[in-house]
Design a protein around this motif. Sequence first.
Motif, PDB file in Angstrom:
ATOM      1  N   TYR A  38     -13.332  -9.552   6.864  1.00 46.56           N
ATOM      2  CA  TYR A  38     -12.619  -8.406   6.665  1.00 46.56           C
ATOM      3  C   TYR A  38     -12.528  -7.808   5.298  1.00 46.56           C
ATOM      4  O   TYR A  38     -12.590  -6.730   4.700  1.00 46.56           O
ATOM      5  CB  TYR A  38     -11.118  -8.916   7.052  1.00 46.56           C
ATOM      6  CG  TYR A  38     -10.176  -7.638   7.358  1.00 46.56           C
ATOM      7  CD1 TYR A  38     -10.316  -6.571   8.014  1.00 46.56           C
ATOM      8  CD2 TYR A  38      -8.797  -7.859   6.348  1.00 46.56           C
ATOM      9  CE1 TYR A  38      -9.282  -5.495   8.129  1.00 46.56           C
ATOM     10  CE2 TYR A  38      -7.885  -6.815   6.304  1.00 46.56           C
ATOM     11  CZ  TYR A  38      -8.012  -5.446   7.236  1.00 46.56           C
ATOM     12  OH  TYR A  38      -7.184  -4.609   7.317  1.00 46.56           O
ATOM     13  N   GLY A  83      -2.218  -3.724  -0.345  1.00 46.48           N
ATOM     14  CA  GLY A  83      -1.827  -2.294   0.399  1.00 46.48           C
ATOM     15  C   GLY A  83      -2.872  -1.337   0.300  1.00 46.48           C
ATOM     16  O   GLY A  83      -3.457  -0.670   1.005  1.00 46.48           O
ATOM     17  N   PHE A 136      -6.718  -2.723   1.572  1.00 48.89           N
ATOM     18  CA  PHE A 136      -7.161  -2.483   2.763  1.00 48.89           C
ATOM     19  C   PHE A 136      -6.505  -1.610   3.694  1.00 48.89           C
ATOM     20  O   PHE A 136      -6.926  -1.206   4.795  1.00 48.89           O
ATOM     21  CB  PHE A 136      -6.764  -4.112   3.326  1.00 48.89           C
ATOM     22  CG  PHE A 136      -7.364  -5.073   2.781  1.00 48.89           C
ATOM     23  CD1 PHE A 136      -8.910  -5.318   3.140  1.00 48.89           C
ATOM     24  CD2 PHE A 136      -7.145  -5.936   1.910  1.00 48.89           C
ATOM     25  CE1 PHE A 136      -9.596  -6.407   2.265  1.00 48.89           C
ATOM     26  CE2 PHE A 136      -7.700  -6.816   1.083  1.00 48.89           C
ATOM     27  CZ  PHE A 136      -8.898  -7.146   1.457  1.00 48.89           C
ATOM     28  N   HIS A 137      -5.614  -0.800   3.055  1.00 46.03           N
ATOM     29  CA  HIS A 137      -4.877   0.130   3.832  1.00 46.03           C
ATOM     30  C   HIS A 137      -4.478   1.550   3.157  1.00 46.03           C
ATOM     31  O   HIS A 137      -3.748   2.324   3.463  1.00 46.03           O
ATOM     32  CB  HIS A 137      -3.526  -0.270   4.578  1.00 46.03           C
ATOM     33  CG  HIS A 137      -3.719  -1.555   5.293  1.00 46.03           C
ATOM     34  ND1 HIS A 137      -4.209  -1.626   6.486  1.00 46.03           N
ATOM     35  CD2 HIS A 137      -3.266  -2.791   4.891  1.00 46.03           C
ATOM     36  CE1 HIS A 137      -4.103  -2.831   6.890  1.00 46.03           C
ATOM     37  NE2 HIS A 137      -3.542  -3.650   5.893  1.00 46.03           N
ATOM     38  N   HIS A 164      -8.540   5.146   3.993  1.00 43.80           N
ATOM     39  CA  HIS A 164      -8.355   4.824   5.130  1.00 43.80           C
ATOM     40  C   HIS A 164      -7.492   5.552   6.148  1.00 43.80           C
ATOM     41  O   HIS A 164      -7.704   5.436   7.403  1.00 43.80           O
ATOM     42  CB  HIS A 164      -7.770   3.178   5.498  1.00 43.80           C
ATOM     43  CG  HIS A 164      -8.399   2.145   4.888  1.00 43.80           C
ATOM     44  ND1 HIS A 164      -8.303   1.953   3.506  1.00 43.80           N
ATOM     45  CD2 HIS A 164      -9.593   1.375   5.263  1.00 43.80           C
ATOM     46  CE1 HIS A 164      -9.202   0.838   3.129  1.00 43.80           C
ATOM     47  NE2 HIS A 164      -9.923   0.585   4.162  1.00 43.80           N
ATOM     48  N   TRP A 165      -6.807   6.417   5.592  1.00 42.82           N
ATOM     49  CA  TRP A 165      -5.937   7.286   6.310  1.00 42.82           C
ATOM     50  C   TRP A 165      -6.288   8.292   7.305  1.00 42.82           C
ATOM     51  O   TRP A 165      -6.115   8.575   8.179  1.00 42.82           O
ATOM     52  CB  TRP A 165      -4.789   7.913   5.524  1.00 42.82           C
ATOM     53  CG  TRP A 165      -3.829   7.069   4.553  1.00 42.82           C
ATOM     54  CD1 TRP A 165      -3.967   5.626   4.641  1.00 42.82           C
ATOM     55  CD2 TRP A 165      -3.133   7.262   3.533  1.00 42.82           C
ATOM     56  NE1 TRP A 165      -3.075   5.240   3.818  1.00 42.82           N
ATOM     57  CE2 TRP A 165      -2.592   6.313   2.751  1.00 42.82           C
ATOM     58  CE3 TRP A 165      -2.816   8.485   2.680  1.00 42.82           C
ATOM     59  CZ2 TRP A 165      -1.865   5.964   1.685  1.00 42.82           C
ATOM     60  CZ3 TRP A 165      -2.013   8.318   1.524  1.00 42.82           C
ATOM     61  CH2 TRP A 165      -1.622   7.295   1.269  1.00 42.82           C
ATOM     62  N   ASN A 215      -7.525   6.884  10.616  1.00 42.97           N
ATOM     63  CA  ASN A 215      -6.532   6.203  11.297  1.00 42.97           C
ATOM     64  C   ASN A 215      -5.292   6.359  10.772  1.00 42.97           C
ATOM     65  O   ASN A 215      -4.830   5.677   9.820  1.00 42.97           O
ATOM     66  CB  ASN A 215      -7.069   4.681  11.556  1.00 42.97           C
ATOM     67  CG  ASN A 215      -5.954   4.109  12.684  1.00 42.97           C
ATOM     68  OD1 ASN A 215      -5.100   4.601  12.917  1.00 42.97           O
ATOM     69  ND2 ASN A 215      -6.198   2.708  12.899  1.00 42.97           N
ATOM     70  N   GLU A 255      -2.754   3.589   9.481  1.00 42.56           N
ATOM     71  CA  GLU A 255      -3.155   2.714   8.286  1.00 42.56           C
ATOM     72  C   GLU A 255      -2.229   3.221   7.259  1.00 42.56           C
ATOM     73  O   GLU A 255      -1.728   2.421   6.477  1.00 42.56           O
ATOM     74  CB  GLU A 255      -4.513   3.180   7.863  1.00 42.56           C
ATOM     75  CG  GLU A 255      -5.716   2.373   8.432  1.00 42.56           C
ATOM     76  CD  GLU A 255      -5.684   0.874   8.227  1.00 42.56           C
ATOM     77  OE1 GLU A 255      -5.194   0.372   7.411  1.00 42.56           O
ATOM     78  OE2 GLU A 255      -6.250   0.459   9.177  1.00 42.56           O
ATOM     79  N   ALA A 259       0.503   0.859   7.612  1.00 43.52           N
ATOM     80  CA  ALA A 259       0.182  -0.423   7.493  1.00 43.52           C
ATOM     81  C   ALA A 259       0.651  -0.379   5.674  1.00 43.52           C
ATOM     82  O   ALA A 259       1.002  -1.366   5.174  1.00 43.52           O
ATOM     83  CB  ALA A 259      -1.168  -0.572   7.793  1.00 43.52           C
ATOM     84  N   PHE A 260      -0.218   0.797   5.134  1.00 42.44           N
ATOM     85  CA  PHE A 260      -0.087   0.856   3.573  1.00 42.44           C
ATOM     86  C   PHE A 260       1.322   0.806   3.220  1.00 42.44           C
ATOM     87  O   PHE A 260       1.889  -0.036   2.132  1.00 42.44           O
ATOM     88  CB  PHE A 260      -0.600   2.111   3.235  1.00 42.44           C
ATOM     89  CG  PHE A 260      -0.591   2.807   1.872  1.00 42.44           C
ATOM     90  CD1 PHE A 260      -1.318   1.701   0.926  1.00 42.44           C
ATOM     91  CD2 PHE A 260       0.190   3.719   1.285  1.00 42.44           C
ATOM     92  CE1 PHE A 260      -1.206   2.168  -0.466  1.00 42.44           C
ATOM     93  CE2 PHE A 260       0.482   3.968   0.250  1.00 42.44           C
ATOM     94  CZ  PHE A 260      -0.421   3.125  -0.812  1.00 42.44           C
ATOM     95  N   HIS A 296       3.888  -2.208   2.935  1.00 40.23           N
ATOM     96  CA  HIS A 296       3.779  -3.398   1.656  1.00 40.23           C
ATOM     97  C   HIS A 296       4.642  -2.943   0.589  1.00 40.23           C
ATOM     98  O   HIS A 296       5.125  -3.866  -0.092  1.00 40.23           O
ATOM     99  CB  HIS A 296       2.277  -3.221   1.100  1.00 40.23           C
ATOM    100  CG  HIS A 296       1.169  -3.862   1.951  1.00 40.23           C
ATOM    101  ND1 HIS A 296       0.918  -3.169   3.157  1.00 40.23           N
ATOM    102  CD2 HIS A 296       0.521  -5.040   1.957  1.00 40.23           C
ATOM    103  CE1 HIS A 296       0.055  -3.913   3.818  1.00 40.23           C
ATOM    104  NE2 HIS A 296      -0.321  -4.919   2.980  1.00 40.23           N
TER     105      HIS A 296
END
Length: 141
Positions: free
Chosen positions: A42, A90, A93-94, A98-99, A102, A105, A108-109, A112
Motif C-alpha cells: 500500500y 490523509g 493516501f487519500h 485520489h478524488w 474514486n 476517497e 476517507a480524506f 482524518h
Amino acid sequence: MVETTQSTWQTAVILIARLIFAAMFAMGVAFKFMDMGMTAGYIAAAGFPFPLFLAWCAAILETLLVIAFLTGAFLTPAALIGAVYVIFLGFAFHGPSHWAGNQAEFGAFMSHFPFAAGLLFAAAHGAGSVLAVRQGWPGRA
C-alpha cells in the motif's frame, strides 16, 4: 501550573477518549502486523520508497502511540505527533489526487481531520488526573 479538579464525568470522558485513541491506533498496528507485506504494498502504491522499512516505522510509531494513550505518559507530545501523522496519512493516501478516480476517497480524506482535531484537543488538555503516568513535557503529561 494551577492544578484543577476534574469532575467525575470529565475524568470518565478523558479516559474514554484515551481508550478510543488507543483503539484506533491499535487497529492500525494489528493490521500492519497481520500482513506487513500488504502494508508495504500500500505504501509502495502511494509512491513512497523503502515501503517495508516505512511499514515497520509506522507500526512502531503506532505502537508507541497506543502505549502513550493507555498510560498517559508523554501524552501531549504523542497526541501532537499523532495529529501530524494522521493529517499526513490523509494527504498521502487519500488526498486530492485520489478524488477523481474514486469519490469515496474524499470521505476517507475528510475523516482524518476530526481525528486530528481530537488529538490536538488531547494535546492541549493532557491525560487527565486518573490513570495517567506523569511523564512528558514540563507542566503537561
